[in-house]
Design an enzyme around this catalytic site. Structure first.
Site, PDB file in Angstrom:
ATOM      1  N   LYS A 195       0.877  -1.181   0.000  1.00  0.00           N
ATOM      2  CA  LYS A 195       0.000   0.000   0.000  1.00  0.00           C
ATOM      3  C   LYS A 195       0.910   1.224   0.000  1.00  0.00           C
ATOM      4  CE  LYS A 195      -1.796   3.057   1.935  1.00  0.00           C
ATOM      5  NZ  LYS A 195      -1.544   4.461   1.518  1.00  0.00           N
ATOM      6  N   GLU A 270       9.634   1.491  10.703  1.00  0.00           N
ATOM      7  CA  GLU A 270      10.707   2.462  10.423  1.00  0.00           C
ATOM      8  C   GLU A 270      10.068   3.837  10.507  1.00  0.00           C
ATOM      9  OE1 GLU A 270      13.769   1.830  10.039  1.00  0.00           O
ATOM     10  OE2 GLU A 270      13.844  -0.302   9.591  1.00  0.00           O
ATOM     11  N   CYS A 304      14.178  10.882   6.637  1.00  0.00           N
ATOM     12  CA  CYS A 304      13.999  10.460   8.032  1.00  0.00           C
ATOM     13  C   CYS A 304      15.268  10.576   8.871  1.00  0.00           C
ATOM     14  CB  CYS A 304      13.472   9.027   8.063  1.00  0.00           C
ATOM     15  SG  CYS A 304      14.541   7.868   7.177  1.00  0.00           S
ATOM     16  N   GLU A 401       9.890  16.334  14.699  1.00  0.00           N
ATOM     17  CA  GLU A 401      10.365  16.079  13.343  1.00  0.00           C
ATOM     18  C   GLU A 401       9.634  17.052  12.409  1.00  0.00           C
ATOM     19  OE1 GLU A 401       9.079  12.570  11.137  1.00  0.00           O
ATOM     20  OE2 GLU A 401      11.181  12.195  10.663  1.00  0.00           O
TER      21      GLU A 401
HETATM   22  P1  NAD Z   1       2.588   8.629   7.272  1.00  0.00           P
HETATM   23  O1  NAD Z   1       2.754   7.914   8.548  1.00  0.00           O
HETATM   24  O2  NAD Z   1       1.621   9.737   7.204  1.00  0.00           O
HETATM   25  O3  NAD Z   1       2.162   7.636   6.111  1.00  0.00           O
HETATM   26  C1  NAD Z   1       2.956   6.505   5.792  1.00  0.00           C
HETATM   27  C2  NAD Z   1       2.076   5.463   5.146  1.00  0.00           C
HETATM   28  O4  NAD Z   1       1.126   5.020   6.110  1.00  0.00           O
HETATM   29  C3  NAD Z   1       1.270   5.958   3.953  1.00  0.00           C
HETATM   30  O5  NAD Z   1       1.206   4.941   2.978  1.00  0.00           O
HETATM   31  C4  NAD Z   1      -0.102   6.199   4.553  1.00  0.00           C
HETATM   32  O6  NAD Z   1      -1.135   6.085   3.611  1.00  0.00           O
HETATM   33  C5  NAD Z   1      -0.170   5.063   5.551  1.00  0.00           C
HETATM   34  N1  NAD Z   1      -1.121   5.249   6.647  1.00  0.00           N
HETATM   35  C6  NAD Z   1      -1.585   6.412   7.162  1.00  0.00           C
HETATM   36  N2  NAD Z   1      -2.485   6.151   8.140  1.00  0.00           N
HETATM   37  C7  NAD Z   1      -2.562   4.804   8.246  1.00  0.00           C
HETATM   38  C8  NAD Z   1      -3.286   3.928   9.093  1.00  0.00           C
HETATM   39  N3  NAD Z   1      -4.118   4.377  10.019  1.00  0.00           N
HETATM   40  N4  NAD Z   1      -3.108   2.597   8.947  1.00  0.00           N
HETATM   41  C9  NAD Z   1      -2.263   2.112   8.026  1.00  0.00           C
HETATM   42  N5  NAD Z   1      -1.557   2.899   7.192  1.00  0.00           N
HETATM   43  C10 NAD Z   1      -1.698   4.225   7.301  1.00  0.00           C
HETATM   44  O7  NAD Z   1       4.062   9.067   6.873  1.00  0.00           O
HETATM   45  P2  NAD Z   1       4.481   9.972   5.661  1.00  0.00           P
HETATM   46  O8  NAD Z   1       4.064  11.352   6.033  1.00  0.00           O
HETATM   47  O9  NAD Z   1       4.011   9.366   4.390  1.00  0.00           O
HETATM   48  O10 NAD Z   1       6.070   9.838   5.677  1.00  0.00           O
HETATM   49  C11 NAD Z   1       6.877  10.652   6.444  1.00  0.00           C
HETATM   50  C12 NAD Z   1       7.321   9.936   7.685  1.00  0.00           C
HETATM   51  O11 NAD Z   1       7.989   8.730   7.351  1.00  0.00           O
HETATM   52  C13 NAD Z   1       8.315  10.730   8.487  1.00  0.00           C
HETATM   53  O12 NAD Z   1       7.977  10.665   9.848  1.00  0.00           O
HETATM   54  C14 NAD Z   1       9.630  10.020   8.235  1.00  0.00           C
HETATM   55  O13 NAD Z   1      10.577  10.178   9.244  1.00  0.00           O
HETATM   56  C15 NAD Z   1       9.186   8.619   8.106  1.00  0.00           C
HETATM   57  N6  NAD Z   1      10.190   7.818   7.398  1.00  0.00           N
HETATM   58  C16 NAD Z   1      10.954   6.937   8.106  1.00  0.00           C
HETATM   59  C17 NAD Z   1      11.929   6.193   7.469  1.00  0.00           C
HETATM   60  C18 NAD Z   1      12.762   5.195   8.241  1.00  0.00           C
HETATM   61  O14 NAD Z   1      13.362   4.330   7.606  1.00  0.00           O
HETATM   62  N7  NAD Z   1      12.830   5.269   9.544  1.00  0.00           N
HETATM   63  C19 NAD Z   1      12.142   6.341   6.100  1.00  0.00           C
HETATM   64  C20 NAD Z   1      11.349   7.251   5.404  1.00  0.00           C
HETATM   65  C21 NAD Z   1      10.365   7.983   6.068  1.00  0.00           C
END
Ligand code: NAD
Length: 499
Positions: A195, A270, A304, A401
């Site tokens: 997804k 992650e 991240c 963040e």
């Molecule tokens: P997000 O948490 O808003 O969304 C991530 C994914 O989760 C998307 O596909 C979204 O549709 C899905 N999602 C949202 N709500 C959900 C739910 N209730 N149940 C299941 N899935 C759901 O994150 P984002 O804004 O897309 O990405 C940015 C974040 O990702 C930042 O916090 C960044 O630090 C983190 N990130 C971490 C790493 C790592 O390896 N640690 C790498 C890249 C990004």
């Protein structure tokens, strides 16, 4: 402009995007979302709609999980030798290489990042991830302990594929994150329902097409685009999903962990970060300042592991601030598809407003804005590279963040020993990464021991083999990459045999 990204090619890709049907990949077929919904995908550099994607819901997740389960328990994938799986993975890696320019273009259009970085980082690293994990496919093994030679029996362990994996990915590195999750799953014999983030679904769809072209059996890789709270949540709640591999925000990660508890799904999370950078006077200041400025602008700070809290020794504070500010002012900000661009827009308007709000909060709390701080233009979602000094540990710019090109500095002094400096660095809910700049080995390794973070980088780091990546504290659970990353897609079983 480099020929692969010539305007005519960009126009061709844009036109094809608007014409393509919005569909999901389920059980080897491209199908409409059952409820018939679609959603718009925007170009962050202009705000224009560039594509529509199918809006999958719970019914589509049900179908995709059923297809993934079927492929896991029967059919060619279930009976394929590890070498066969590896061969398919290598073919997919080759296909990505062959389509690298096109994928980089799509990734830049969708997420806004400079095509130079999508081409040479995101898309270039993805095949390496597949090739590395393909190498694991026939090397995952249990153990037979020596035991007691005279005992009437023995015991051994089996490593088994965990089953159906729900992979949920973010928008900041959509293609690489998708591949990083699919690769270990395939290596171990799992099947996947991916997804992708609703803001950036395009390269995941293309990945599905390439996987079908190279011959992955039906149901091994399924792709359901849709909203996080609907399709993502349905995947997390699904009783027949064995593991959720999630990359995204700590907020959603927390809810996934809670949601997975009901069925005891395995989870790899992650999550976010607020990584410290520690800079001592004996470092190569010019190199450090350039690297720090470049890193906070990489992916427009939507990275991240970005170093976002700079602890700089008072002795060199002004010199460092001046050098970073000068480097930031040199960064060419523009649309990702422009070859001169070094930093693209923020992914969406809401995220841009959030970044600007954090900058305003910093100023309101008394921190000093040295450079940047403003939106650029009124078309697209551009923010200036921003440097703020005089931050304090309690301020939101030092704690949250921000996920934008915003660096906050704090100072330490000669009276602060390693424990004191590490305590400042560790004063955060996160623990994803930390960066240390010093020529003193004792200082570097002493801090590496003391700082609670999943990845410590000394003097810019080095090496390229896939290493385990993940976070301490609220930066996540588990690791992606390397041995730890692949074993996270297996269950271990002990078999005890009596004679
Ligand atoms: P997000 O948490 O808003 O969304 C991530 C994914 O989760 C998307 O596909 C979204 O549709 C899905 N999602 C949202 N709500 C959900 C739910 N209730 N149940 C299941 N899935 C759901 O994150 P984002 O804004 O897309 O990405 C940015 C974040 O990702 C930042 O916090 C960044 O630090 C983190 N990130 C971490 C790493 C790592 O390896 N640690 C790498 C890249 C990004």
């Amino acid at each position: 402009m480099n020929a692969p990204f010539a305007p005519s090619r960009v126009d061709g890709v844009r036109a094809a995007l608007l014409e393509r049907p919005s569909q999901l990949l389920i059980g080897g077929e491209w199908v409409d979302a059952q409820a018939g919904g679609t959603f718009d995908v925007h170009d962050p550099a202009t705000g224009e709609i560039i594509a529509r994607a199918a809006e999958g819901t719970g019914a589509d997740i049900d179908r995709a999980v059923a297809a993934a389960r079927k492929a896991f328990v029967s059919g060619p994938w279930a009976s394929m030798a590890p070498g066969g799986r590896a061969a398919l993975m290598l073919k997919l890696a080759d296909a990505i290489d062959a389509h690298a320019d096109e994928l980089a273009l799509l990734e830049s259009l969708d997420g806004g990042n400079p095509v130079s970085s999508t081409r040479h980082v995101d898309i270039a690293w993805a095949p390496n991830s597949l090739r590395h994990m393909a190498g694991w496919a026939d090397k995952i093994a249990g153990e037979v302990p020596l035991g007691n030679a005279g005992a009437p029996g023995f015991a051994y362990t089996l490593r088994e594929a965990i089953g159906v994996v729900g992979a949920i990915t973010p928008w900041n590195a959509p293609f690489l994150m998708a591949v990083n999750k699919i690769a270990p799953a395939l290596a171990t014999g799992c099947t996947v329902v991916l997804k992708p983030a609703e803001l950036t679904p395009l390269t995941a769809i293309r990945l599905g097409e390439l996987a079908m072209e190279v011959g992955f059996p039906a149901g091994v890789i399924n792709i359901v685009t849709g909203m996080g709270g609907v399709a993502g949540q349905a995947l997390v709640d699904h009783p027949d999903v064995n593991k959720i591999s999630f990359t995204g925000s700590t907020r959603v990660g927390r809810s996934i962990l809670a949601g997975a508890a009901g069925s005891m799904k395995r989870v790899t999370l992650e999550l976010g970060g607020k990584s410290p950078i520690i800079l001592y006077p004996d470092a190569d200041i010019a190199r450090a300042a350039a690297a720090i400025a470049q890193e906070i602008c990489f992916k427009t700070g939507q990275f991240c592991a970005a170093g976002t809290r700079l602890f700089v020794h008072a002795e060199v504070h002004d010199q460092v601030v001046e050098a970073i500010a000068a480097a930031m002012k040199q960064i060419r900000v523009g649309p990702g598809l422009s070859p001169e661009t070094q930093m693209g827009p923020i992914v969406c308007e809401k995220q841009m407003e959030r970044v600007l709000d954090y900058i305003a909060q910093g100023a309101a709390c008394g921190a000093e804005l040295v450079t940047g701080g403003k939106r650029i233009g009124d078309k697209g979602w551009f923010v200036e590279p921003t440097l703020i000094t005089g931050a304090q540990g309690h301020m939101s710019i030092a704690r949250d963040e921000i996920f934008g090109p915003v660096l906050a500095t704090m100072q330490f002094g000669a009276g602060d020993d390693l424990d004191a400096v590490a305590a400042m660095a560790n004063d955060t809910d996160y623990g994803l990464a930390a960066k240390i700049w010093t020529r003193d080995l004792g200082t570097a390794h002493g801090l590496a021991r003391r700082i609670g973070a999943g990845t410590i980088t000394i003097n810019g780091g080095g090496g390229s083999s896939p290493m385990p990546f993940g976070g301490f504290k609220q930066s996540g659970l588990g690791r992606e990459g390397g041995r730890e990353g692949v074993l996270a897609y297996t269950e271990i079983k002990t078999v005890s045999v009596g004679f």
